[in-house]
Motif scaffolding. Structure first.
Motif, short mmCIF file in Angstrom:
data_model
loop_
_atom_site.label_atom_id
_atom_site.label_comp_id
_atom_site.label_asym_id
_atom_site.label_seq_id
_atom_site.Cartn_x
_atom_site.Cartn_y
_atom_site.Cartn_z
N LEU A 62 1.05 -1.23 -0.17
CA LEU A 62 -0.09 -0.24 -0.06
C LEU A 62 0.58 1.28 -0.12
O LEU A 62 0.87 2.54 -0.68
N LEU B 25 2.20 1.80 -3.38
CA LEU B 25 1.19 2.11 -4.32
C LEU B 25 1.31 3.74 -3.97
O LEU B 25 0.74 4.19 -5.23
N PHE B 26 0.87 4.48 -2.96
CA PHE B 26 0.82 5.43 -2.62
C PHE B 26 2.37 6.29 -3.06
O PHE B 26 2.18 7.35 -4.12
N GLN C 30 2.40 6.99 -6.38
CA GLN C 30 0.65 7.75 -6.89
C GLN C 30 1.55 9.43 -6.99
O GLN C 30 1.44 10.18 -7.41
N ALA D 244 3.06 5.44 -13.12
CA ALA D 244 1.47 4.74 -13.50
C ALA D 244 1.73 3.12 -12.77
O ALA D 244 2.90 2.34 -13.43
N VAL D 245 0.42 3.11 -11.87
CA VAL D 245 0.79 1.43 -11.94
C VAL D 245 -0.28 0.43 -12.46
O VAL D 245 -1.81 1.55 -12.72
N PRO D 246 -1.11 -0.13 -13.37
CA PRO D 246 0.40 -1.34 -13.74
C PRO D 246 1.69 -0.78 -14.89
O PRO D 246 2.41 -1.61 -14.73
N MET E 265 -8.18 -4.66 2.28
CA MET E 265 -8.30 -3.40 1.81
C MET E 265 -6.74 -3.77 0.46
O MET E 265 -7.61 -2.60 -0.08
N ALA F 273 -10.15 -3.44 -2.07
CA ALA F 273 -10.11 -1.70 -2.49
C ALA F 273 -9.24 -1.46 -3.02
O ALA F 273 -9.67 0.38 -2.78
N ALA F 274 -8.71 -1.18 -2.73
CA ALA F 274 -7.50 0.12 -3.30
C ALA F 274 -7.90 0.63 -4.44
O ALA F 274 -8.30 -0.18 -5.77
N CYS F 275 -7.24 1.36 -5.25
CA CYS F 275 -7.93 1.78 -6.34
C CYS F 275 -5.82 1.99 -6.80
O CYS F 275 -4.98 3.69 -6.48
N PRO F 276 -5.97 1.93 -7.99
CA PRO F 276 -6.09 0.54 -8.46
C PRO F 276 -5.64 -0.67 -7.88
O PRO F 276 -5.04 -0.05 -6.49
N SER F 277 -6.40 -1.97 -7.92
CA SER F 277 -7.08 -2.81 -6.48
C SER F 277 -5.91 -3.37 -6.81
O SER F 277 -4.97 -3.89 -7.47
N GLU G 121 -5.58 -5.23 -10.15
CA GLU G 121 -5.13 -3.97 -10.95
C GLU G 121 -3.45 -3.62 -11.06
O GLU G 121 -2.87 -4.25 -12.18
#
Lengths: 355, 355
Positions: free
Chosen positions: B258, B261-262, B265, B270-272, B285, B288-292, B335
């Motif tokens: 997580l 990912l942050f 961002q 860009a992920v992925p 979680m 639920a994350a964006c992207p999952s 994702e």
DNA sequence: GAGGGTCATGTCAGCGCTATCATGGCGAAA
DNA sequence: TTTCGCCATGATAGCGCTGACATGACCCTC
């Protein structure tokens, strides 16, 4: 030779014989070394070491009608909030003879009552319970427990005995006021599980908005389901479907706030410009999120260790003067509620490309 | 009248008198109703109810040299992974007379050894310990425990007694293979705390990359610090500073993922597309994350309840035929590792506007 | 030097329960 | 009917420890 049922472990009598004293002297040397002369004390310590003697807890408890067990009842293992309280408790008990008996009430007052009865049947040295919303019988059991009792994580007028926590109503009020000051006007509430503490935070939210003349019950979105990040997404989606002009949300806890953030990212809704987000508890991830998430820091570890401290003092007969300790809370303002001066929804570019 | 030290609670003798039988008959009626005639059984049950009799655990333990306590040792309270195992254990023990004695080793084998000694001094009915990496003395203590022992959350060749878990090496290998299949080639590893299970996942990562001829030790970024979301951000930043062409990371656990990912961002990565991210444990979680976020689902709750089941069977003298249970794990592809066909880093628009 | 106080240590009797062996009643087999 | 064995129940003796009180040595005071 007498048969031993305890698996051949040495007893206090063995130690006594080896040290050339009576067993009561060994007992005293172990519990209160001051009361035994240095000479004998040394002999006894040596015998204990040589035999690897470990006192039998059960025999001790039976004979003295006291135990070194501290009962702890929390409503959830999964919720990180209580994990921190638990750490505080265990750390406060490290290097002491006390042991923890842990129960999980699963947010059920009935289950809590059952646990209370079970725990009390073991005559614990003290009891630490989360919350102040016991059933009537639960309260009666606690009152008649005959041991120190500490209610933690909340604050109320009539402690059963002692209490360490903070006001959930005040914290809900503070967060909402902050959102108002940041310039948000159509502030929603996302809540899960709706246990009594959550309810009080909701009350604080309600009061703050009512004072500002901005209270609209239609912006409250709750569910009895237990909290999760996915649920935060779902709740925000629901809220926006019903009240699309909502410009901020106070999330009942950090999981929901994180879910709300993810939902905003998915819906291309700019945070904090078009949507302000505030959580509750200030779990570690809140500061790391992108944007970082505003939350309310609750002193969970401190509450645990403080509760232990008070319990131990009470066991030792030194009941603290302050029976109710308000630890307070601290608003942690971060990017997710730092609304730019000009208030106007802004479209964003796509965050990532996945097909 | 004799003085009562137990606070006036009724004893088995009181029940016996009321039911008009001897106390041993009451004892039998409570422990093994079959051995008492229905007639007396009923009288006794009635007396128990009327007096609200609750047996004294300590007296029982002292007299019978047995207890209803199951010792559980986990390395962390804060780590959600163990919270789930714990839930499985507690749920498996609900409606049984067994109680849990919980210890926190804080990932220290020395502390674990100390806890083991303490717990064993109480002659538990069974012991459930996380991991297979006890100290030598710890293993010896377990072997001589004289009660069923279940090692959980890992898998190894020589169980002390019983074992329920999955292969961390295999799961690390599986995740890394997945990243390779998704088209990533310069795959990094983010690891925190580096306990033995983490080490084995790292081994799996290493093996998978070595097989593909793509192993580069410089892409491994670890820290002894304990895991957190912030740490995930820091580790990824470190890695990218050293090896900017890294195109994916296998994160030792979900918190780190997580955080990674942050960080992406924040860095507008860009992920992925430009960076693949995979975590470990599949906490709620992740979906639920964006992207999952891709992760490895580990059956934590199941491991806990299975361990209890095996322990209880062993206590009852029915040791399961399978002493080592491999629960497996499941790759959850989401994702964050679904790389688009065309592999080329893409700039993104700003995600949010905060001044 | 008698009386009284303090201190270190010991004797004894349980704490509430269960293991073990004893007892008496009853039905089945001889 | 007698004998045996089984079953349900009871009497007894601890499990390992500590509370309460007893004891004796020593010191201080008047």
């Amino acid at each position: 030779m007498r048969k031993r049922r305890n698996g051949g472990r040495p007893t206090i009598a063995d130690v006594a014989q080896r040290a050339g004293v009576s067993s009561i002297t060994v007992s005293r040397a172990l519990r209160d070394p001051e009361r035994v002369s240095p000479q004998l004390r040394q002999q006894i310590e040596e015998a204990v070491r040589e035999l690897e003697y470990v006192p039998d807890q059960h025999a001790r408890a039976l004979a003295s009608a006291r135990t070194d067990v501290i009962g702890v009842i929390i409503p959830s293992f999964t919720n990180n909030v209580f994990a921190d309280v638990l750490r505080g408790i265990y750390d406060g008990l490290a290097q002491t003879p006390y042991q923890v008996q842990l129960g999980n009430s699963r947010y059920s007052p009935i289950e809590e009552e059952r646990l209370l009865a079970t725990f009390l049947s073991q005559r614990p040295a003290a009891l630490i319970v989360a919350g102040i919303d016991q059933t009537e019988r639960g309260r009666a059991l606690l009152a008649a427990a005959g041991c120190p009792v500490v209610q933690v994580m909340d604050l109320g007028d009539d402690p059963v005995d002692m209490m360490v926590g903070f006001s959930h109503r005040a914290s809900g009020h503070a967060v909402t006021s902050h959102l108002l000051e940041a310039g948000y006007r159509r502030i929603g509430f996302l809540g899960a599980r709706m246990d009594p503490r959550t309810q009080r935070r909701l009350e604080g939210y309600r009061a703050a908005l009512a004072e500002a003349g901005l209270y609209d019950p239609a912006r409250i979105t709750t569910t009895p389901a237990s909290s999760s990040v996915s649920l935060g997404r779902d709740l925000l989606r629901d809220l926006l479907a019903r009240m699309p002009d909502t410009d901020a949300v106070f999330c009942n806890n950090d999981d929901l706030a994180l879910g709300a953030l993810f939902e905003c990212q998915r819906a291309l809704l700019a945070v904090p410009a078009s949507m302000g987000i505030a959580g509750f508890n200030d779990l570690e991830m809140m500061a790391a999120a992108c944007p970082s998430l505003t939350s309310v820091r609750t002193p969970r570890y401190e509450i645990g260790s403080r509760a232990v401290q008070m319990a131990r003092a009470a066991i030792a007969g030194r009941r603290p003067a302050e029976r109710v300790v308000d630890t307070g809370f601290a608003l942690q303002i971060r990017e997710s509620t730092k609304r730019p001066e000009t208030v106007r929804p802004q479209p964003m570019g796509a965050l990532y490309n996945n097909a």
